[in-house]
Design a protein around this motif. Structure first.
Motif, PDB file in Angstrom:
ATOM      1  N   LYS A  48       0.773  -1.283  -0.085  1.00  9.12           N
ATOM      2  CA  LYS A  48      -0.150  -0.105  -0.092  1.00  9.12           C
ATOM      3  C   LYS A  48       1.033   1.473  -0.004  1.00  9.12           C
ATOM      4  CE  LYS A  48      -1.898   1.556   3.731  1.00  9.12           C
ATOM      5  NZ  LYS A  48      -2.837   1.737   5.150  1.00  9.12           N
ATOM      6  N   ILE A  49       0.720   2.646  -1.002  1.00  7.03           N
ATOM      7  CA  ILE A  49       1.067   3.660  -0.722  1.00  7.03           C
ATOM      8  C   ILE A  49       0.309   4.898  -0.653  1.00  7.03           C
ATOM      9  CG2 ILE A  49       2.648   5.677  -2.725  1.00  7.03           C
ATOM     10  CD1 ILE A  49       3.576   2.838  -4.372  1.00  7.03           C
ATOM     11  N   PRO A  50       0.214   5.986   0.442  1.00 12.58           N
ATOM     12  CA  PRO A  50      -0.583   6.395   0.216  1.00 12.58           C
ATOM     13  C   PRO A  50      -0.893   7.415  -0.994  1.00 12.58           C
ATOM     14  CG  PRO A  50       1.767   6.984   1.816  1.00 12.58           C
ATOM     15  CD  PRO A  50       1.638   5.810   0.719  1.00 12.58           C
ATOM     16  N   ALA A  51      -1.825   7.485  -1.009  1.00  3.81           N
ATOM     17  CA  ALA A  51      -2.180   8.140  -2.541  1.00  3.81           C
ATOM     18  C   ALA A  51      -1.541   9.299  -2.446  1.00  3.81           C
ATOM     19  CB  ALA A  51      -4.054   8.410  -1.747  1.00  3.81           C
ATOM     20  N   ASN A  79       3.724   9.693  -8.742  1.00  5.90           N
ATOM     21  CA  ASN A  79       4.464   9.714  -8.588  1.00  5.90           C
ATOM     22  C   ASN A  79       5.885   8.606  -8.013  1.00  5.90           C
ATOM     23  OD1 ASN A  79       5.082  12.569  -9.564  1.00  5.90           O
ATOM     24  ND2 ASN A  79       5.052  12.541  -6.608  1.00  5.90           N
ATOM     25  N   THR A  80       5.647   7.737  -7.441  1.00  3.55           N
ATOM     26  CA  THR A  80       5.956   6.704  -7.270  1.00  3.55           C
ATOM     27  C   THR A  80       5.634   5.524  -8.317  1.00  3.55           C
ATOM     28  OG1 THR A  80       5.668   6.729  -4.461  1.00  3.55           O
ATOM     29  CG2 THR A  80       5.709   4.466  -5.932  1.00  3.55           C
ATOM     30  N   ASN A  86       7.745   3.212 -13.190  1.00  3.56           N
ATOM     31  CA  ASN A  86       7.052   3.387 -14.474  1.00  3.56           C
ATOM     32  C   ASN A  86       9.140   3.377 -15.546  1.00  3.56           C
ATOM     33  OD1 ASN A  86       6.359   2.167 -17.024  1.00  3.56           O
ATOM     34  ND2 ASN A  86       5.349   4.474 -17.098  1.00  3.56           N
ATOM     35  N   SER A  87       9.530   3.878 -14.931  1.00  3.23           N
ATOM     36  CA  SER A  87      11.045   4.766 -15.703  1.00  3.23           C
ATOM     37  C   SER A  87      11.503   4.151 -15.654  1.00  3.23           C
ATOM     38  CB  SER A  87      10.924   6.037 -15.049  1.00  3.23           C
ATOM     39  OG  SER A  87      11.359   5.942 -13.890  1.00  3.23           O
ATOM     40  N   ALA A  88      12.074   3.167 -13.786  1.00  2.00           N
ATOM     41  CA  ALA A  88      12.447   2.159 -14.107  1.00  2.00           C
ATOM     42  C   ALA A  88      12.249   0.967 -14.406  1.00  2.00           C
ATOM     43  CB  ALA A  88      12.603   2.342 -12.395  1.00  2.00           C
TER      44      ALA A  88
END
Length: 111
Positions: free
Chosen positions: A73-76, A81-82, A87-89
């Motif tokens: 879970k990532i904070p909204a 940005n995460t 995606n770029s990596a």
């Protein structure tokens, strides 16, 4: 001429079939292979229900013992940005929600 083209076509098909039989392929049963999937979501999507109350990972483990789902879970406020950074990596998770505003960023991986 039609007879010649027909014979050429049939001969080509027979040649291709004969060449294909010479290959040795190793078959791995899906039942025997361990699979790890990553599921990333952001707060506010019902993640408490999927992660704690009715654990999606545990429920799927009952269906297939060889599949492990790692929930994250990532904070909204940090999710967009995460996911752009991942995606770029080229390190995107296997399963993740895409918000309409960021759909353009993921068009190459969502084909």
């Amino acid at each position: 001429m039609k007879r010649y083209l027909k014979a050429l076509g049939v001969g080509t098909m027979l040649f291709m079939a004969a060449c294909g039989e010479g290959e040795q392929k190793t078959v791995v049963k899906v039942e025997d292979k361990k699979i790890d999937l990553t599921f990333v979501t952001f707060s506010g999507t019902g993640e408490e229900y999927m992660m704690d109350t009715n654990s999606l990972a545990e429920a799927y483990k009952k269906i297939d013992q060889n599949v492990t789902i790692k929930m994250e879970k990532i904070p909204a406020t940090e999710y967009d940005n995460t996911m752009k950074i991942r995606n770029s990596a080229q390190k995107l998770p296997d399963i993740f929600p895409v918000r309409v505003v960021t759909m353009e960023s993921f068009k190459t991986v969502l084909q």
